[in-house]
Motif scaffolding. Structure first.
Motif, PDB file in Angstrom:
ATOM      1  N   THR A   1     -31.775  96.319   5.197  1.00 58.44           N
ATOM      2  CA  THR A   1     -31.442  96.914   7.024  1.00 58.44           C
ATOM      3  C   THR A   1     -32.605  96.457   8.537  1.00 58.44           C
ATOM      4  O   THR A   1     -33.928  96.512   7.692  1.00 58.44           O
ATOM      5  CB  THR A   1     -31.725  97.598   7.196  1.00 58.44           C
ATOM      6  OG1 THR A   1     -30.148  98.322   6.233  1.00 58.44           O
ATOM      7  CG2 THR A   1     -30.469  98.795   8.391  1.00 58.44           C
ATOM      8  N   ARG A   2     -31.892  95.306   9.086  1.00 57.24           N
ATOM      9  CA  ARG A   2     -32.906  94.393   9.835  1.00 57.24           C
ATOM     10  C   ARG A   2     -32.689  95.631  11.829  1.00 57.24           C
ATOM     11  O   ARG A   2     -31.610  95.791  11.810  1.00 57.24           O
ATOM     12  CB  ARG A   2     -33.183  93.839  10.145  1.00 57.24           C
ATOM     13  CG  ARG A   2     -33.598  92.983  11.202  1.00 57.24           C
ATOM     14  CD  ARG A   2     -34.091  91.691  10.860  1.00 57.24           C
ATOM     15  NE  ARG A   2     -34.387  90.620  11.835  1.00 57.24           N
ATOM     16  CZ  ARG A   2     -34.019  89.913  13.436  1.00 57.24           C
ATOM     17  NH1 ARG A   2     -32.903  90.191  13.102  1.00 57.24           N
ATOM     18  NH2 ARG A   2     -34.587  89.379  14.273  1.00 57.24           N
ATOM     19  N   ILE A   3     -33.209  95.742  11.951  1.00 55.13           N
ATOM     20  CA  ILE A   3     -33.553  96.082  13.977  1.00 55.13           C
ATOM     21  C   ILE A   3     -34.341  95.358  15.051  1.00 55.13           C
ATOM     22  O   ILE A   3     -35.256  95.550  14.389  1.00 55.13           O
ATOM     23  CB  ILE A   3     -33.200  97.675  13.814  1.00 55.13           C
ATOM     24  CG1 ILE A   3     -32.292  98.903  13.506  1.00 55.13           C
ATOM     25  CG2 ILE A   3     -32.997  98.176  15.659  1.00 55.13           C
ATOM     26  CD1 ILE A   3     -32.264 100.348  13.589  1.00 55.13           C
ATOM     27  N   ARG A   4     -34.314  94.963  15.734  1.00 57.34           N
ATOM     28  CA  ARG A   4     -34.905  94.263  16.307  1.00 57.34           C
ATOM     29  C   ARG A   4     -34.539  94.947  18.262  1.00 57.34           C
ATOM     30  O   ARG A   4     -33.037  94.893  18.032  1.00 57.34           O
ATOM     31  CB  ARG A   4     -35.338  93.025  16.082  1.00 57.34           C
ATOM     32  CG  ARG A   4     -33.418  92.121  16.941  1.00 57.34           C
ATOM     33  CD  ARG A   4     -34.608  91.271  18.588  1.00 57.34           C
ATOM     34  NE  ARG A   4     -33.329  90.217  18.672  1.00 57.34           N
ATOM     35  CZ  ARG A   4     -32.301  90.931  19.475  1.00 57.34           C
ATOM     36  NH1 ARG A   4     -32.268  92.309  20.168  1.00 57.34           N
ATOM     37  NH2 ARG A   4     -31.155  89.609  19.933  1.00 57.34           N
TER      38      ARG A   4
ATOM     39  N   ALA B   1     -31.009 101.238   4.809  1.00 57.30           N
ATOM     40  CA  ALA B   1     -31.267 101.726   6.105  1.00 57.30           C
ATOM     41  C   ALA B   1     -31.408 102.041   7.179  1.00 57.30           C
ATOM     42  O   ALA B   1     -32.654 101.869   8.342  1.00 57.30           O
ATOM     43  CB  ALA B   1     -32.606 101.853   5.582  1.00 57.30           C
ATOM     44  N   LEU B   2     -29.969 102.683   7.896  1.00 60.88           N
ATOM     45  CA  LEU B   2     -29.536 102.783   9.177  1.00 60.88           C
ATOM     46  C   LEU B   2     -30.929 103.035   9.975  1.00 60.88           C
ATOM     47  O   LEU B   2     -31.947 103.243  11.251  1.00 60.88           O
ATOM     48  CB  LEU B   2     -28.609 102.889  10.211  1.00 60.88           C
ATOM     49  CG  LEU B   2     -27.712 101.079  10.029  1.00 60.88           C
ATOM     50  CD1 LEU B   2     -26.158 101.792   9.932  1.00 60.88           C
ATOM     51  CD2 LEU B   2     -28.219 100.004  10.558  1.00 60.88           C
ATOM     52  N   ASP B   3     -30.724 104.795   9.485  1.00 65.77           N
ATOM     53  CA  ASP B   3     -31.243 106.027   9.968  1.00 65.77           C
ATOM     54  C   ASP B   3     -33.038 105.885  10.347  1.00 65.77           C
ATOM     55  O   ASP B   3     -33.333 105.702  11.396  1.00 65.77           O
ATOM     56  CB  ASP B   3     -30.674 106.865   9.596  1.00 65.77           C
ATOM     57  CG  ASP B   3     -29.631 107.423   9.911  1.00 65.77           C
ATOM     58  OD1 ASP B   3     -29.157 106.670  10.958  1.00 65.77           O
ATOM     59  OD2 ASP B   3     -29.386 108.773   9.108  1.00 65.77           O
TER      60      ASP B   3
ATOM     61  N   ARG C   1     -38.418 104.466  12.930  1.00 70.74           N
ATOM     62  CA  ARG C   1     -39.762 103.492  13.262  1.00 70.74           C
ATOM     63  C   ARG C   1     -39.311 102.839  13.588  1.00 70.74           C
ATOM     64  O   ARG C   1     -40.564 102.331  14.859  1.00 70.74           O
ATOM     65  CB  ARG C   1     -39.630 102.961  11.796  1.00 70.74           C
ATOM     66  CG  ARG C   1     -39.611 104.093  10.568  1.00 70.74           C
ATOM     67  CD  ARG C   1     -39.850 103.243   8.877  1.00 70.74           C
ATOM     68  NE  ARG C   1     -41.114 102.529   8.971  1.00 70.74           N
ATOM     69  CZ  ARG C   1     -41.678 102.371   8.077  1.00 70.74           C
ATOM     70  NH1 ARG C   1     -41.046 101.932   7.102  1.00 70.74           N
ATOM     71  NH2 ARG C   1     -42.862 100.995   8.040  1.00 70.74           N
ATOM     72  N   ILE C   2     -38.661 101.824  14.262  1.00 72.67           N
ATOM     73  CA  ILE C   2     -38.218 101.304  15.426  1.00 72.67           C
ATOM     74  C   ILE C   2     -38.861 102.360  17.086  1.00 72.67           C
ATOM     75  O   ILE C   2     -39.259 101.772  17.442  1.00 72.67           O
ATOM     76  CB  ILE C   2     -37.295 100.053  15.432  1.00 72.67           C
ATOM     77  CG1 ILE C   2     -37.700  98.688  16.405  1.00 72.67           C
ATOM     78  CG2 ILE C   2     -36.632 100.836  16.203  1.00 72.67           C
ATOM     79  CD1 ILE C   2     -37.034  97.407  16.370  1.00 72.67           C
ATOM     80  N   SER C   3     -38.286 103.394  17.147  1.00 71.53           N
ATOM     81  CA  SER C   3     -38.237 103.748  18.458  1.00 71.53           C
ATOM     82  C   SER C   3     -39.373 103.685  17.890  1.00 71.53           C
ATOM     83  O   SER C   3     -40.066 104.754  19.617  1.00 71.53           O
ATOM     84  CB  SER C   3     -37.228 104.704  18.375  1.00 71.53           C
ATOM     85  OG  SER C   3     -35.828 104.391  17.848  1.00 71.53           O
TER      86      SER C   3
ATOM     87  N   ASP D   1     -41.323 101.720  19.663  1.00 71.43           N
ATOM     88  CA  ASP D   1     -41.012 100.737  20.665  1.00 71.43           C
ATOM     89  C   ASP D   1     -41.929 101.828  21.814  1.00 71.43           C
ATOM     90  O   ASP D   1     -42.537 101.862  22.683  1.00 71.43           O
ATOM     91  CB  ASP D   1     -39.469 101.187  21.099  1.00 71.43           C
ATOM     92  CG  ASP D   1     -39.187 100.780  22.282  1.00 71.43           C
ATOM     93  OD1 ASP D   1     -39.418  99.970  23.102  1.00 71.43           O
ATOM     94  OD2 ASP D   1     -37.676 101.246  22.588  1.00 71.43           O
ATOM     95  N   ARG D   2     -41.663 102.962  21.726  1.00 70.32           N
ATOM     96  CA  ARG D   2     -42.567 104.494  22.246  1.00 70.32           C
ATOM     97  C   ARG D   2     -44.081 104.068  21.956  1.00 70.32           C
ATOM     98  O   ARG D   2     -44.587 104.366  23.453  1.00 70.32           O
ATOM     99  CB  ARG D   2     -41.735 105.935  21.813  1.00 70.32           C
ATOM    100  CG  ARG D   2     -40.692 106.314  21.962  1.00 70.32           C
ATOM    101  CD  ARG D   2     -40.436 107.516  21.970  1.00 70.32           C
ATOM    102  NE  ARG D   2     -40.830 108.109  20.392  1.00 70.32           N
ATOM    103  CZ  ARG D   2     -39.784 108.156  19.707  1.00 70.32           C
ATOM    104  NH1 ARG D   2     -38.703 107.833  19.502  1.00 70.32           N
ATOM    105  NH2 ARG D   2     -40.023 108.771  18.519  1.00 70.32           N
ATOM    106  N   ALA D   3     -44.639 103.996  21.667  1.00 70.16           N
ATOM    107  CA  ALA D   3     -45.980 103.824  21.219  1.00 70.16           C
ATOM    108  C   ALA D   3     -46.418 102.886  22.403  1.00 70.16           C
ATOM    109  O   ALA D   3     -47.139 102.943  22.583  1.00 70.16           O
ATOM    110  CB  ALA D   3     -47.042 103.766  19.875  1.00 70.16           C
ATOM    111  N   LEU D   4     -45.930 101.220  22.851  1.00 69.47           N
ATOM    112  CA  LEU D   4     -46.139 100.674  22.996  1.00 69.47           C
ATOM    113  C   LEU D   4     -45.385 100.774  24.468  1.00 69.47           C
ATOM    114  O   LEU D   4     -46.922 100.428  25.035  1.00 69.47           O
ATOM    115  CB  LEU D   4     -45.888  98.876  22.572  1.00 69.47           C
ATOM    116  CG  LEU D   4     -45.750  98.386  21.006  1.00 69.47           C
ATOM    117  CD1 LEU D   4     -44.834  97.182  20.606  1.00 69.47           C
ATOM    118  CD2 LEU D   4     -46.841  98.240  20.812  1.00 69.47           C
TER     119      LEU D   4
END
Lengths: 359, 359
Positions: free
Chosen positions: A29-32, A134-136, A141-143, A146-149
């Motif tokens: 599963t990949r999110i970008r 593993a969408l959730d 993790r990506i959120s 994103d927030r940290a950056l």
């Protein structure tokens, strides 16, 4: 060729693990997320000096964001072709980043579940790539990344549009969600595979084979991803895929079961021939290797081949590719040499012993 | 199905042994003599009662000629289809004899080096079939048999024509000399194979593949035989083949050597893939089996595959055929069932273990 490549080429990303209950069908599963930095033109309009300055800023921003000590940044400007191929084959960079001209690079974690491309089509492309369905987890993790950056970098954002991106189709969330599925049983029954293509098209999901949308993929490995993002929320993009994927999974599993019952001889023959090919060939192309690994993967999950681990097969899908083979050997190889190396790797991996003595 | 077929199908004729120094290229040597009995019309013009009477006479004549106790006579009139297929696959009878209507049969010795067909195109066809290249021995053995029979049976013969035969092309000696050769290296280099076809044509020798003259043979097994017999002596027919065959042999061996040096990777790949196929397929056609056995046979003689015996390969060329498979199983099988049985036989023969458990 960079000295670290040899060791680097021997392992693969954690996204190729096979621990989840959906791993029989869903590889990963990949999110970008696409992000751009305020105060800089989009990559297509940047001057070299601006690109270099931004790359420096982003590298420091990423490495200083507290993501852990195992983060590494590779600049692609002076990297070898084999290095770029390797990163591409590991899904850490895109073809666009590999072929770029400006200062650009990629940061990634040791298990390679997190990757950040700098100066691709957008200034920053954040990716989380996890094994199985593993969408959730990918989203949470990506959120967090994103927030940290975002607390350290000023991302270009408008209240009415959302995140600004180089290509209008990404404006808004800048998000793409995709899942890599292995559909070897559906691949054997064209009529059934067409149903999946149609269902994906109706729900605005793209289904990509190796040669683009709607085509048969080598080894029946398909990417299913969202098409339209403009005007959609992150949640609705996730739920599109979250809704359709269980159907694809059930469908593939049902056809596997039917084939096992109704076409067992054909199925066993196909699987064992592929296994024999992988254990015996002295020269094999990437396509033929992947097609055979696909059949053996099906055999392993159906319990027809008991001494093959699915994790070995997933690893090999990456390790048989040209960049990995060249990094392993430590030099550039022409296609015929690669075919011979690939066959040797496969024989070793399946315990078929060393190659015969050479004259 | 006749009870003796099961045991009979497990062995093969001595002509498939591989003891001679030419066995790498020459599988077997065959001479046949056509003879007819005075006082009976040719087979094509015989009534049923005459055919039955003659068959009885010839059977008694053969079995009483002192050829040894291991001679057996099988009448084909009431034999099963599997029995006829089996005899055909063992080169003991011809397609014509298998498909005949009149009383007819075949007598043969236990090692199957001598065979006598009764009421084929001619009343009697005597065959000697030996392993390797053995023109002289075949000639001396068939002459002895011919003389022994001639002392008991009145063969139709005219001083001006020689032996009379049903087909004018056989009149005179009634002799056909043929050699089965395995030309897998020449088969890989079309240009070189054409030279052999041309050389055979120029010396009045026919070169038959599975699908007739001048065609590529399955597995590159060819029959080279004399074309014209009328007006020729036995000695000159033998010397035609005796002269050309050493050239074919040298030619094939030279190409084998060249391929081993110049195309070793291709050659090894081809051989090992075939070996993998034979050890792993769960369903395989006769043609694919023979093509693969051919490649493995080449590998065994080139020393590339050290744990395969050429004699095993020769045996399998016969044992994989439909009649033998059905006799082994003890019942008639449709083509898909045969393909599965054939694959199982091949796996067993190459020590690839029993088939996997069935659901």
């Amino acid at each position: 060729m960079e000295p670290f490549l040899k060791e680097f080429s021997a392992r693969v990303g954690a996204w190729l693990e096979t621990a989840t209950t959906e791993s029989d069908v869903v590889v990963s599963t990949r999110i970008r997320l696409a992000r751009n930095v305020e105060g800089y033109p989009f990559v297509g309009r940047m001057r070299e000096t601006q690109a270099a300055e931004l790359a420096d800023r982003l590298r420091e921003g990423i490495l200083g964001a507290g993501f852990g000590k195992d983060f590494r940044y590779i600049s692609l400007r002076e990297s070898s072709r084999v290095c770029r191929d390797l990163l591409l084959e590991r899904h850490l960079i895109s073809r666009e980043l590999a072929g770029g001209k400006l200062d650009r690079g990629v940061a990634f974690s040791e298990p390679e579940t997190v990757g950040l491309m700098v100066n691709e089509e957008d200034h920053l492309r954040i990716q989380v790539l996890l094994p199985g369905f593993a969408l959730d987890e990918a989203w949470s993790r990506i959120s967090a990344i994103d927030r940290a950056l975002e607390s350290r970098i000023d991302f270009a954002h408008r209240d009415d549009f959302g995140y600004l991106t180089a290509c209008p189709t990404n404006i808004g969330t800048g998000m793409r969600v995709s899942v890599m599925v292995h559909l070897p049983a559906l691949g054997l029954v064209e009529r059934e595979m067409k149903k999946v293509f149609n269902a994906a098209a109706k729900t605005n999901l793209a289904m990509r084979g190796l040669h683009g949308e709607g085509t048969r993929a080598t080894g029946d490995f398909y990417q299913i991803s969202n098409q339209v993002t403009l005007g959609r929320s992150e949640e609705s993009l996730l739920s599109d895929l979250g809704r359709i994927l269980p159907h694809v999974l059930t469908f593939e599993r049902r056809v596997r079961e039917e084939l096992t019952k109704e076409s067992r001889a054909m199925l066993e023959d196909r699987i064992w021939r592929s296994y024999g090919l992988l254990r015996n060939a002295r020269s094999i192309s990437t396509d033929e290797a992947i097609t055979s690994l696909s059949a053996v993967r099906l055999g392993a999950y159906l319990g027809l081949l008991t001494d093959v681990q699915p994790s070995t097969l997933n690893r090999l899908l990456v390790l048989v590719q040209p960049g990995h083979l060249q990094a392993k050997v430590g030099r550039e190889l022409g296609p015929p040499e690669r075919d011979v190396e690939r066959a040797a790797l496969l024989r070793d991996s399946f315990g078929a012993g060393a190659p015969p003595e050479r004259a």
